[in-house]
Design an enzyme around this catalytic site. Structure first.
Site, PDB file in Angstrom:
ATOM      1  N   GLY A   1       0.826  -1.213   0.000  1.00  0.00           N
ATOM      2  CA  GLY A   1       0.000   0.000   0.000  1.00  0.00           C
ATOM      3  C   GLY A   1       0.858   1.259   0.000  1.00  0.00           C
ATOM      4  N   HIS A   2       1.901   1.264   0.832  1.00  0.00           N
ATOM      5  CA  HIS A   2       2.806   2.424   0.857  1.00  0.00           C
ATOM      6  C   HIS A   2       3.503   2.583  -0.495  1.00  0.00           C
ATOM      7  CE1 HIS A   2       2.958   1.447   5.322  1.00  0.00           C
ATOM      8  NE2 HIS A   2       2.637   2.723   5.326  1.00  0.00           N
TER       9      HIS A   2
ATOM     10  N   GLN B   1       1.425  10.720  18.280  1.00  0.00           N
ATOM     11  CA  GLN B   1       0.089  10.272  17.881  1.00  0.00           C
ATOM     12  C   GLN B   1      -0.316   8.944  18.518  1.00  0.00           C
ATOM     13  OE1 GLN B   1       1.485  10.104  13.654  1.00  0.00           O
ATOM     14  NE2 GLN B   1       0.104   8.357  13.487  1.00  0.00           N
TER      15      GLN B   1
ATOM     16  N   ASP C   1      -6.860   5.510   5.907  1.00  0.00           N
ATOM     17  CA  ASP C   1      -6.992   6.416   7.055  1.00  0.00           C
ATOM     18  C   ASP C   1      -7.842   7.606   6.598  1.00  0.00           C
ATOM     19  OD1 ASP C   1      -5.091   5.128   9.078  1.00  0.00           O
ATOM     20  OD2 ASP C   1      -3.882   5.216   7.269  1.00  0.00           O
TER      21      ASP C   1
ATOM     22  N   LYS D   1      -6.273   6.346   1.499  1.00  0.00           N
ATOM     23  CA  LYS D   1      -7.646   6.564   1.974  1.00  0.00           C
ATOM     24  C   LYS D   1      -8.038   5.580   3.074  1.00  0.00           C
ATOM     25  CE  LYS D   1      -9.908   8.517  -2.091  1.00  0.00           C
ATOM     26  NZ  LYS D   1     -11.049   8.300  -2.996  1.00  0.00           N
TER      27      LYS D   1
HETATM   28  O1  PAF Z   1      -0.636   7.377   8.301  1.00  0.00           O
HETATM   29  C1  PAF Z   1       0.484   7.335   8.867  1.00  0.00           C
HETATM   30  O2  PAF Z   1       1.295   6.471   8.635  1.00  0.00           O
HETATM   31  C2  PAF Z   1       0.814   8.414   9.899  1.00  0.00           C
HETATM   32  O3  PAF Z   1      -0.315   8.796  10.608  1.00  0.00           O
HETATM   33  C3  PAF Z   1       1.505   9.633   9.271  1.00  0.00           C
HETATM   34  C4  PAF Z   1       0.606  10.352   8.295  1.00  0.00           C
HETATM   35  C5  PAF Z   1       2.790   9.202   8.583  1.00  0.00           C
HETATM   36  C6  PAF Z   1       1.888  10.627  10.376  1.00  0.00           C
HETATM   37  O4  PAF Z   1       2.739  10.055  11.316  1.00  0.00           O
END
Ligand code: PAF
Length: 274
Positions: free
Chosen positions: A32-33, A57, A147, A145
């Site tokens: 996905g990345h 986070q 997230d 998407k």
């Molecule tokens: O989606 C993620 O992997 C993280 O929330 C992000 C956007 C890299 C921020 O740390």
């Protein structure tokens, strides 16, 4: 592909770039990345991936400590996907002092769904994303998407701060049984993995019912929660919402069904636009 660990080296590596296209990640990369990186490539003159596990986070009791750090493997995959530059700062580099300035996203968007179950999550995400966009001087930033709420919150932040960044959302990449690709899938035992496609299936059933004309959204949400619980999951929410701002579903506007549920100790999220 260059790999840099400091903001100074990043700035130097980007000196000739006019349009960095950036994919922020926390590493432990999957297909996905890599799809995000391939999507970013034609959108700028330099494709940058950031790898940073952002303590801000994660809530107490979440998986910050055990989140897999796999830099070498991530970089090999990024290089194969055509990435030009990786920015992988240490915590001390990105947060040399306690990060006392933070971004407080609009509670109307950030305190529901994920924000309700992960208080402070979007403050942490926005703060690091703002910082990563500043460090990389991104002109385009690509997010998945999967997230969905994160994407909306980031778009909102970019608009409100007038950042010169195009935010692109890319469709969720899925395994053959429908499971949304996620770094956290790696936490699943083989038995859990075998039933992990259920979350996508219950969301798909909701989406199909809405497309078929069902407007009793609460009934659909409850049915989905029941299916998950009956299979041993512990759902946090299944919610049918408006795509634009995640307010409760209304007739005649594009909708999205979102869900989050725990399978054993692993919390998975997913969504489907309707
Ligand atoms: O989606 C993620 O992997 C993280 O929330 C992000 C956007 C890299 C921020 O740390």
């Amino acid at each position: 592909m260059r790999i840099v660990h400091t903001v100074a080296d990043l700035r130097q590596a980007l000196a000739g770039a006019r349009h960095p296209a950036v994919v922020p990640t926390m590493g432990n990369l999957h297909a996905g990345h890599l799809a995000l990186v391939r999507a970013a490539k034609p959108l700028g003159d330099t494709t940058v991936a950031t790898i940073f596990v952002n303590r801000l986070q994660f809530g107490a009791g979440e998986d910050f400590e055990r989140y897999p750090r796999t830099l070498e493997r991530d970089c090999a995959q990024l290089e194969a996907a055509g990435c030009d530059l990786v920015f992988a700062p240490s915590e001390l580099e990105l947060y040399p002092q306690v990060q006392s300035f933070t971004v407080q996203p609009d509670p109307a968007l950030a305190d529901l769904l994920e924000g309700q179950f992960r208080p402070g999550f979007f403050t942490g995400v926005c703060t690091v994303v703002l910082k990563l966009l500043a460090c990389t001087q991104a002109r385009t930033a690509v997010f998945g998407k999967k997230d969905y709420q994160q994407l909306l919150v980031i778009r909102h932040m970019v608009r409100q701060f007038a950042l010169p960044v195009d935010v692109i959302g890319l469709d969720t990449q899925r395994e053959t049984d429908g499971l949304a690709m996620s770094s956290r899938n790696g936490y699943l035992s083989p038995a859990q993995r075998a039933q992990a496609g259920l979350l996508a299936r219950v969301l798909a059933a909701c989406a199909q019912a809405v497309r078929g004309g069902e407007t009793d959204f609460a009934k659909l949400e409850n049915q989905a929660l029941h299916s998950l619980r009956a299979a041993g999951w512990m759902p946090d929410y299944v919610a049918i919402r408006c795509q634009s701002d995640l307010r409760p579903a209304q007739a005649d506007v594009p909708l999205v069904v979102l869900g989050a549920a725990r399978l054993g100790s692993t919390r998975l999220i997913d969504n489907l636009e309707i």
